[in-house]
Design a protein around this motif. Structure first.
Motif, short mmCIF file in Angstrom:
data_model
loop_
_atom_site.label_atom_id
_atom_site.label_comp_id
_atom_site.label_asym_id
_atom_site.label_seq_id
_atom_site.Cartn_x
_atom_site.Cartn_y
_atom_site.Cartn_z
N HIS A 223 35.33 27.40 34.29
CA HIS A 223 33.88 27.50 34.33
C HIS A 223 33.33 27.36 35.74
O HIS A 223 32.22 27.82 36.03
CB HIS A 223 33.24 26.43 33.44
N VAL A 224 34.08 26.72 36.64
CA VAL A 224 33.57 26.52 38.00
C VAL A 224 33.37 27.85 38.73
O VAL A 224 32.61 27.91 39.71
CB VAL A 224 34.50 25.60 38.82
N TYR A 225 34.03 28.92 38.29
CA TYR A 225 33.85 30.22 38.94
C TYR A 225 32.49 30.84 38.64
O TYR A 225 32.00 31.69 39.38
CB TYR A 225 34.95 31.19 38.50
N GLY A 226 31.89 30.43 37.52
CA GLY A 226 30.62 31.02 37.13
C GLY A 226 30.81 32.34 36.41
O GLY A 226 31.77 33.06 36.65
N ALA A 227 29.88 32.65 35.52
CA ALA A 227 29.92 33.91 34.77
C ALA A 227 28.77 34.80 35.22
O ALA A 227 27.61 34.41 35.13
CB ALA A 227 29.82 33.64 33.27
N ASN A 228 29.10 35.97 35.73
CA ASN A 228 28.06 36.95 36.04
C ASN A 228 28.64 38.36 35.99
O ASN A 228 29.86 38.55 35.92
CB ASN A 228 27.42 36.66 37.41
N ALA B 18 38.68 32.64 45.06
CA ALA B 18 37.30 33.04 44.75
C ALA B 18 36.34 31.86 44.92
O ALA B 18 36.71 30.71 44.68
CB ALA B 18 37.23 33.58 43.33
N PRO B 19 35.11 32.14 45.34
CA PRO B 19 34.13 31.05 45.49
C PRO B 19 33.76 30.45 44.15
O PRO B 19 33.82 31.13 43.11
CB PRO B 19 32.92 31.75 46.13
N LEU B 20 33.37 29.18 44.18
CA LEU B 20 32.96 28.49 42.96
C LEU B 20 31.45 28.65 42.81
O LEU B 20 30.67 27.89 43.38
CB LEU B 20 33.35 27.01 43.04
N LYS B 21 31.05 29.62 42.00
CA LYS B 21 29.65 29.97 41.87
C LYS B 21 28.97 29.31 40.68
O LYS B 21 27.80 29.55 40.43
CB LYS B 21 29.49 31.49 41.77
N GLY B 22 29.74 28.51 39.92
CA GLY B 22 29.18 27.90 38.72
C GLY B 22 27.95 27.06 39.00
O GLY B 22 26.97 27.12 38.26
N ALA B 23 27.97 26.28 40.07
CA ALA B 23 26.85 25.39 40.36
C ALA B 23 25.61 26.16 40.79
O ALA B 23 24.49 25.66 40.67
CB ALA B 23 27.25 24.40 41.46
N ASN B 24 25.77 27.40 41.29
CA ASN B 24 24.61 28.20 41.68
C ASN B 24 23.89 28.77 40.47
O ASN B 24 22.72 29.12 40.55
CB ASN B 24 25.06 29.37 42.57
N LEU B 25 24.61 28.87 39.35
CA LEU B 25 24.03 29.47 38.15
C LEU B 25 23.33 28.46 37.27
O LEU B 25 22.39 28.79 36.57
CB LEU B 25 25.13 30.17 37.35
N THR B 26 23.78 27.22 37.28
CA THR B 26 23.20 26.21 36.40
C THR B 26 23.47 24.81 36.93
O THR B 26 24.55 24.53 37.44
CB THR B 26 23.76 26.32 34.98
N MET B 27 22.47 23.93 36.78
CA MET B 27 22.64 22.54 37.18
C MET B 27 23.66 21.81 36.31
O MET B 27 24.22 20.80 36.72
CB MET B 27 21.29 21.82 37.11
#
Length: 315
Positions: free
Chosen positions: A117-122, A133-142
């Motif tokens: 989940h740390v990768y983020g879904a988009n 890969a960057p960890l985008k999960g935190a950019n998508l949701t708090m």
């Protein structure tokens, strides 16, 4: 001749099904000590078990008493559990305390369980996501901030204290007997909702295989960050069909969908951030872990889906 002492291993998150599987595999050749901040768990004779807040002083007493050789940190609070602040205190501050104590008392190996989940879904995720890969999960949701911060903290310690040999594992969806996460609850339902027009590719790893992976990583002295996932995947709605679920197409109108799923799977809450993972694929590349640790999952998707097909709970 004096009897040789078994190496002592600290396993956190002992109340979870995965930790219990790991402990069962380790108990014969090791002195396993189990801890959990939620409850004290009875794991049978020979397994000391404690309910301890990592941020309390008594936690350090365990390091003094047992002289651990390694630590397996599985005690991450999920985003569907507790408040955001309590999750942060446990996941981030608690992990920092654990890593500080590990360094102070000369621990030789530390494993940290993370999540894909740390990768983020988009919609722009690559077909296969590797560890760089960057960890985008935190950019998508708090709701994923504490999970990403936990990882970033472990990575900082990985480079700052190479003596700890920190191994961070990012598994795909862990499923199977005893697993109580959101995806497992959906697969075991008679009726399962799906977002109309969406059926992203998903990966699933059986809890037995994940426990095997953790034990393998504990045996080998390989630090780093590793995805853990089989080299096969399936569309979400197809997975539901193979599990014998009747699919209910629903509009993706927050907060309508998370609230309905919460009621449907009889859970305390359905984390709203998971909505994105039912829209967009997050398929991770587990080949590096497979090669370095000589790991091959033994349980196929067919076996996983058969379990859920034969073990439905009423909704």
């Amino acid at each position: 001749m004096a009897k040789k002492m078994k190496p002592a291993i600290l396993v956190t998150g002992a109340a979870g099904a995965l930790a219990k599987q790991v402990i069962e595999r380790l108990r014969h050749d090791n002195q396993v000590v189990a801890v959990d901040f939620r409850q004290q768990v009875d794991l049978g004779e020979g397994i000391p078990s404690y309910r301890i807040d990592f941020n309390k002083r008594v936690f350090e007493d365990l390091f003094k008493k047992y002289h651990f050789e390694s630590v397996i940190h599985l005690g991450r609070i999920l985003s569907s559990q507790e408040t955001r602040m309590s999750r942060y205190n446990a996941n981030v501050l608690g992990t920092q305390k654990l890593l500080d104590l590990s360094n102070k008392y000369g621990i030789k190996k530390v494993q940290v369980l993370s999540s894909y989940h740390v990768y983020g879904a988009n919609a722009y995720n690559p077909a296969l996501i590797d560890e760089s890969a960057p960890l985008k999960g935190a950019n998508l949701t708090m709701d994923l901030v504490d999970s990403v911060e936990l990882e970033n903290l472990a990575i900082i310690y990985l480079w700052r204290y190479p003596n700890l040999n920190i191994c961070i594992l990012r598994p795909c969806n862990i499923v199977g007997p005893g697993v109580r996460n959101s995806i497992s609850s959906l697969l075991s339902s008679q009726f399962a909702p799906a977002l109309a027009g969406f059926s992203p590719m998903m990966q699933f790893i059986h809890i037995d295989d994940m426990a095997d992976a953790i034990v393998l990583a504990n045996k080998k002295n390989e630090s780093g960050v590793y995805n853990v996932a089989p080299q096969d995947w399936v569309a979400y709605q197809e997975a539901l069909r193979l599990c014998g679920c009747k699919i209910l197409p629903l509009p993706s109108i927050p907060p309508f969908f998370p609230k309905l799923i919460t009621r449907w799977i009889n859970a305390r809450s359905f984390p709203p951030y998971l909505l994105e993972y039912f829209k967009y694929p997050v398929v991770i590349d587990g080949r590096t872990f497979e090669k370095k640790f000589n790991f091959t999952p033994k349980r196929s998707l067919q076996e996983i889906f058969r379990f859920y097909r034969e073990n439905k709970h009423p909704v």
